[in-house]
Design a protein around this motif. Structure first.
Motif, PDB file in Angstrom:
ATOM      1  N   GLY A  12       0.811  -1.213   0.000  1.00 12.60           N
ATOM      2  CA  GLY A  12       0.000   0.000   0.000  1.00 12.60           C
ATOM      3  C   GLY A  12       0.843   1.262   0.000  1.00 12.60           C
ATOM      4  N   TRP A  13       0.170   2.385  -0.231  1.00 11.23           N
ATOM      5  CA  TRP A  13       0.842   3.677  -0.318  1.00 11.23           C
ATOM      6  C   TRP A  13      -0.111   4.762   0.132  1.00 11.23           C
ATOM      7  N   ASP A  14       0.365   5.633   1.010  1.00  7.59           N
ATOM      8  CA  ASP A  14      -0.401   6.771   1.476  1.00  7.59           C
ATOM      9  C   ASP A  14       0.478   8.004   1.350  1.00  7.59           C
ATOM     10  N   ALA A  15       0.011   8.985   0.603  1.00 11.62           N
ATOM     11  CA  ALA A  15       0.837  10.158   0.321  1.00 11.62           C
ATOM     12  C   ALA A  15       1.174  10.967   1.559  1.00 11.62           C
ATOM     13  N   ILE A  16       0.437  10.778   2.648  1.00 12.15           N
ATOM     14  CA  ILE A  16       0.685  11.565   3.862  1.00 12.15           C
ATOM     15  C   ILE A  16       1.162  10.701   5.026  1.00 12.15           C
ATOM     16  N   ASP A  17       1.370   9.430   4.798  1.00 15.09           N
ATOM     17  CA  ASP A  17       1.834   8.523   5.850  1.00 15.09           C
ATOM     18  C   ASP A  17       3.246   8.061   5.531  1.00 15.09           C
ATOM     19  N   PRO A  18       4.266   8.608   6.188  1.00 17.40           N
ATOM     20  CA  PRO A  18       5.649   8.249   5.854  1.00 17.40           C
ATOM     21  C   PRO A  18       5.973   6.764   6.039  1.00 17.40           C
ATOM     22  N   LYS A  19       5.236   6.077   6.899  1.00 20.51           N
ATOM     23  CA  LYS A  19       5.530   4.665   7.124  1.00 20.51           C
ATOM     24  C   LYS A  19       5.374   3.843   5.842  1.00 20.51           C
ATOM     25  N   THR A  20       4.440   4.232   4.991  1.00 22.95           N
ATOM     26  CA  THR A  20       4.225   3.485   3.751  1.00 22.95           C
ATOM     27  C   THR A  20       5.278   3.789   2.700  1.00 22.95           C
ATOM     28  N   TRP A  21       6.102   4.805   2.928  1.00 22.21           N
ATOM     29  CA  TRP A  21       7.117   5.172   1.942  1.00 22.21           C
ATOM     30  C   TRP A  21       8.411   4.382   2.126  1.00 22.21           C
ATOM     31  N   ILE A  22       8.665   3.933   3.351  1.00 20.86           N
ATOM     32  CA  ILE A  22      10.019   3.488   3.708  1.00 20.86           C
ATOM     33  C   ILE A  22      10.453   2.266   2.904  1.00 20.86           C
ATOM     34  N   LEU A  23       9.678   1.192   2.938  1.00 19.40           N
ATOM     35  CA  LEU A  23      10.097  -0.043   2.267  1.00 19.40           C
ATOM     36  C   LEU A  23      10.246   0.124   0.757  1.00 19.40           C
ATOM     37  N   PRO A  24       9.278   0.733   0.051  1.00 17.94           N
ATOM     38  CA  PRO A  24       9.490   0.918  -1.398  1.00 17.94           C
ATOM     39  C   PRO A  24      10.686   1.807  -1.710  1.00 17.94           C
ATOM     40  N   ALA A  25      10.858   2.894  -0.955  1.00 19.91           N
ATOM     41  CA  ALA A  25      11.963   3.810  -1.235  1.00 19.91           C
ATOM     42  C   ALA A  25      13.314   3.164  -0.953  1.00 19.91           C
ATOM     43  N   VAL A  26      13.410   2.452   0.153  1.00 21.06           N
ATOM     44  CA  VAL A  26      14.679   1.785   0.490  1.00 21.06           C
ATOM     45  C   VAL A  26      14.994   0.703  -0.538  1.00 21.06           C
ATOM     46  N   THR A  27      13.994  -0.088  -0.893  1.00 23.71           N
ATOM     47  CA  THR A  27      14.218  -1.151  -1.882  1.00 23.71           C
ATOM     48  C   THR A  27      14.701  -0.584  -3.206  1.00 23.71           C
ATOM     49  N   LEU A  28      14.082   0.498  -3.644  1.00 19.73           N
ATOM     50  CA  LEU A  28      14.443   1.081  -4.931  1.00 19.73           C
ATOM     51  C   LEU A  28      15.770   1.821  -4.876  1.00 19.73           C
ATOM     52  N   GLY A  29      16.106   2.385  -3.710  1.00 20.67           N
ATOM     53  CA  GLY A  29      17.307   3.200  -3.623  1.00 20.67           C
ATOM     54  C   GLY A  29      18.583   2.449  -3.309  1.00 20.67           C
ATOM     55  N   LEU A  30      18.478   1.200  -2.806  1.00 20.33           N
ATOM     56  CA  LEU A  30      19.683   0.483  -2.374  1.00 20.33           C
ATOM     57  C   LEU A  30      20.643   0.205  -3.528  1.00 20.33           C
ATOM     58  N   ALA A  31      20.110  -0.250  -4.653  1.00 17.94           N
ATOM     59  CA  ALA A  31      20.985  -0.557  -5.790  1.00 17.94           C
ATOM     60  C   ALA A  31      21.707   0.691  -6.287  1.00 17.94           C
ATOM     61  N   TYR A  32      20.996   1.803  -6.339  1.00 11.91           N
ATOM     62  CA  TYR A  32      21.625   3.054  -6.791  1.00 11.91           C
ATOM     63  C   TYR A  32      22.615   3.573  -5.755  1.00 11.91           C
ATOM     64  N   ALA A  33      22.354   3.311  -4.479  1.00 11.65           N
ATOM     65  CA  ALA A  33      23.323   3.669  -3.444  1.00 11.65           C
ATOM     66  C   ALA A  33      24.620   2.894  -3.634  1.00 11.65           C
ATOM     67  N   ALA A  34      24.500   1.637  -4.039  1.00 16.66           N
ATOM     68  CA  ALA A  34      25.692   0.824  -4.277  1.00 16.66           C
ATOM     69  C   ALA A  34      26.528   1.395  -5.423  1.00 16.66           C
ATOM     70  N   TYR A  35      25.876   1.761  -6.520  1.00 19.95           N
ATOM     71  CA  TYR A  35      26.600   2.361  -7.637  1.00 19.95           C
ATOM     72  C   TYR A  35      27.239   3.691  -7.219  1.00 19.95           C
ATOM     73  N   LEU A  36      26.480   4.521  -6.492  1.00 17.15           N
ATOM     74  CA  LEU A  36      26.998   5.819  -6.077  1.00 17.15           C
ATOM     75  C   LEU A  36      28.214   5.675  -5.173  1.00 17.15           C
ATOM     76  N   SER A  37      28.199   4.701  -4.288  1.00 15.11           N
ATOM     77  CA  SER A  37      29.335   4.520  -3.383  1.00 15.11           C
ATOM     78  C   SER A  37      30.599   4.164  -4.156  1.00 15.11           C
ATOM     79  N   ARG A  38      30.484   3.319  -5.148  1.00 15.34           N
ATOM     80  CA  ARG A  38      31.659   2.928  -5.929  1.00 15.34           C
ATOM     81  C   ARG A  38      32.165   4.094  -6.788  1.00 15.34           C
ATOM     82  N   LEU A  39      31.242   4.846  -7.383  1.00 15.75           N
ATOM     83  CA  LEU A  39      31.650   5.989  -8.190  1.00 15.75           C
ATOM     84  C   LEU A  39      32.273   7.079  -7.321  1.00 15.75           C
ATOM     85  N   THR A  40      31.682   7.309  -6.144  1.00 13.25           N
ATOM     86  CA  THR A  40      32.235   8.316  -5.239  1.00 13.25           C
ATOM     87  C   THR A  40      33.624   7.914  -4.773  1.00 13.25           C
ATOM     88  N   ARG A  41      33.801   6.651  -4.444  1.00 17.29           N
ATOM     89  CA  ARG A  41      35.113   6.174  -4.021  1.00 17.29           C
ATOM     90  C   ARG A  41      36.147   6.377  -5.119  1.00 17.29           C
TER      91      ARG A  41
END
Length: 308
Positions: free
Chosen positions: A165-194
């Motif tokens: 589920g997703w609620d535009a005003i409930d931050p709890k519903t944002w965490i799992l989708p955002a973390v799941t989607l952002g982890l792979a890009y965080a991995a790429y960013l860490s290697r490029l930054t290094r």
């Protein structure tokens, strides 16, 4: 500078034209009829619908009509959702996908850039090895595997966060989708930054600063951060567009009412106007993101400013 920007604008318009052309003919090559329904349709109604959507015209004529509509900013009406404009579908669902993309990009930047800086500062040390090992693990593990695992663990077992589920005003519903989607890009960013930070740390001015007794943290932040982030900044623009356009699977896993469900459903039902509208929107986002990335690179790199 303005000549380079004008040249990039012309290139972007040509890319959009090629994208429109390729997508249009690929959709036309798909087998099946978009007017086929589960229930039989009277022939006279089918004829009227084909005329209304322009499906009774030759393919090249349809291409010209569609291109003219897009030049006027009118992608037409959905075939699956009869009478509903494509712009209305996009305007309703895209803000959710955009919000998810912004949150995921925030997760990627918050995790990736500090991890890359720490790894570069502790080259070949324990922090470096651990950070890069986790980054490689994040790159190799796809998001459609991470998503269900996080939903099962934090949603069902621990019951700390909503698994669906997703609620535009409930931050709890944002965490799992955002973390799941952002982890792979965080991995790429860490290697490029290094990599960028290590290249900057090897410059002569860094050795001079060390010889003068400047603290290591000050060298890292004040002297190396701006130049070391150039590869990461060059990646952030296309990555942001990729996050928004690549959130289709995550939206399906976590039941997020974004643009992905309309796009997938339009492919299943051969809803050409929606397919074209969403594809052109994503293509425009990628082009705009690359353009802004080029501007940021020029601002960060003095050599690029001089050459421009």
């Amino acid at each position: 500078m303005f000549k380079a920007l004008f040249s990039r604008l012309i290139q972007s318009l040509l890319v959009l034209l090629v994208l429109f052309t390729v997508t249009f003919f690929l959709v036309k090559a798909m087998p099946g009829n978009p007017l086929n329904r589960e229930k039989a349709m009277p022939e006279h109604i089918r004829v009227k619908l084909e005329h209304y959507y322009g499906l009774d015209k030759p393919v090249l004529a349809q291409y010209g009509i569609q291109l003219g509509r897009y030049l006027q900013g009118d992608p037409g009406y959905s075939i699956r959702l009869e009478g509903r404009e494509v712009t209305d579908i996009i305007s309703q669902a895209f803000p959710v996908s955009f919000q998810l993309g912004v949150l995921a990009m925030g997760v990627a930047i918050t995790i990736g850039i500090p991890a890359g800086c720490l790894a570069a500062a502790r080259k070949n040390g324990l922090i470096d090895v651990m950070a890069m090992s986790i980054a490689m693990f994040g790159i190799c593990l796809p998001s459609f595997v991470i998503g269900p695992l996080l939903a099962e663990f934090f949603g069902r077992k621990l019951q700390l966060l909503p698994a669906f589920g997703w609620d535009a005003i409930d931050p709890k519903t944002w965490i799992l989708p955002a973390v799941t989607l952002g982890l792979a890009y965080a991995a790429y960013l860490s290697r490029l930054t290094r990599a960028g930070m290590l290249e900057t740390l090897s410059q002569d001015f860094v050795r001079t600063a060390k010889a003068k007794g400047v603290p290591g943290w000050k060298i890292l932040i004040r002297h190396c951060l701006r130049g070391g982030l150039i590869p990461a900044v060059a990646y952030i623009g296309p990555a942001f567009a990729g996050i928004i356009s690549g959130s289709l699977v995550i939206e399906t896993v976590f039941q997020v009412p974004g643009l992905g469900r309309h796009f997938i459903k339009s492919i299943e039902t051969l809803d050409a106007p929606v397919i074209m509208g969403v594809t052109m929107l994503y293509g425009t986002l990628v082009i705009v993101a690359n353009f802004l990335t080029d501007l940021a690179g020029i601002w960060l790199n003095p050599r690029l400013r001089k050459s421009s």
